[in-house]
Scaffold this active site. Structure first.
Site, PDB file in Angstrom:
ATOM      1  N   VAL A 113       0.836  -1.202   0.000  1.00  0.00           N
ATOM      2  CA  VAL A 113       0.000   0.000   0.000  1.00  0.00           C
ATOM      3  C   VAL A 113       0.874   1.256   0.000  1.00  0.00           C
ATOM      4  O   VAL A 113       1.070   1.902  -1.025  1.00  0.00           O
ATOM      5  CB  VAL A 113      -0.965   0.020   1.219  1.00  0.00           C
ATOM      6  N   CYS A 114       1.399   1.600   1.156  1.00  0.00           N
ATOM      7  CA  CYS A 114       2.075   2.896   1.314  1.00  0.00           C
ATOM      8  C   CYS A 114       3.443   2.957   0.658  1.00  0.00           C
ATOM      9  O   CYS A 114       3.989   4.046   0.483  1.00  0.00           O
ATOM     10  CB  CYS A 114       2.182   3.237   2.800  1.00  0.00           C
ATOM     11  N   LEU A 115       4.011   1.814   0.281  1.00  0.00           N
ATOM     12  CA  LEU A 115       5.231   1.828  -0.521  1.00  0.00           C
ATOM     13  C   LEU A 115       4.905   1.745  -2.002  1.00  0.00           C
ATOM     14  O   LEU A 115       5.435   2.515  -2.807  1.00  0.00           O
ATOM     15  CB  LEU A 115       6.155   0.671  -0.119  1.00  0.00           C
TER      16      LEU A 115
END
Length: 209
Positions: A113-115
């Site tokens: 997700v956040c990467l």
């Protein structure tokens, strides 16, 4: 001779994305201590080699950045977001542009997700992106692997923490050698233990003279 595509200390910037405690507690792709160790190793190496480094968080009032990572950059307040994709945040983009670097190294929680989101968007904007897979982790082993696979298919280059540090050092004749050796001794697993043993033997040898 063709130009090398290997990283150098002065040709890239590092983004450490959301290495926070809630993400860590929900991590299932790696042991928690592995991610903390590798991310701290990565941060300390970037500091040693003077690589521009950005820390980001999400909802920081509920969960802090890993204490070990924040301690490497005590003067820096992480950019705190509400959005999942840090590449959507104008402050992040402004920081990246001001570095003047076209190569970016990224690690983060969670991988899927956040990467993945900022990596894919950065690639789309023309940046050359490297992902440190063992300083990143996902909610499951499958989600981590699918995240890595998706980023690689989009053009990101995967590497590990030790590969990153070794690539920056490249030659033990460089002046950062002592600092890198100390980082390996502290965070480098079996190789680090080997260094400690060698130093112990040298100390014993010195003591017999």
């Amino acid at each position: 001779m063709a130009k090398s595509s290997l990283l150098t200390p002065d040709d890239h910037a590092l983004l450490l994305i959301d290495h926070q405690y809630l993400q860590l507690l929900a991590l299932r792709s790696h042991p928690n201590e592995t991610i903390v160790n590798n991310t701290t190793f990565l941060a300390k190496a970037a500091r040693l080699f003077e690589v521009p480094t950005l820390l980001t968080t999400a909802f920081a009032e509920r969960q802090a950045l890993f204490e070990e990572v924040q301690a490497v950059f005590p003067e820096q307040t992480p950019i705190d977001r509400t959005g999942l994709n840090s590449w959507d945040d104008p402050r992040v983009l402004d920081w990246v542009r001001k570095t003047g670097k076209k190569k970016l190294v990224m690690a983060g929680l969670w991988t899927e997700v956040c990467l993945s989101m900022p990596v894919i968007d950065a690639l789309g904007d023309g940046y050359e992106v490297y992902i440190v897979t063992d300083a990143s982790g996902g909610g499951t082993s499958e989600s981590h692997e699918r995240g890595v696979q998706r980023m690689v298919q989009a053009g990101a280059q995967p590497l590990t923490t030790i590969a990153y540090v070794s690539e920056l050092q490249r030659d033990w004749a460089r002046p950062t050698a002592d600092g890198v050796a100390k980082l390996f001794a502290e965070h480098g697993g079996g190789f680090g233990q080997g260094l400690r043993w060698e130093w112990q033997l040298l100390d014993l040898k010195e003591g017999t003279r």
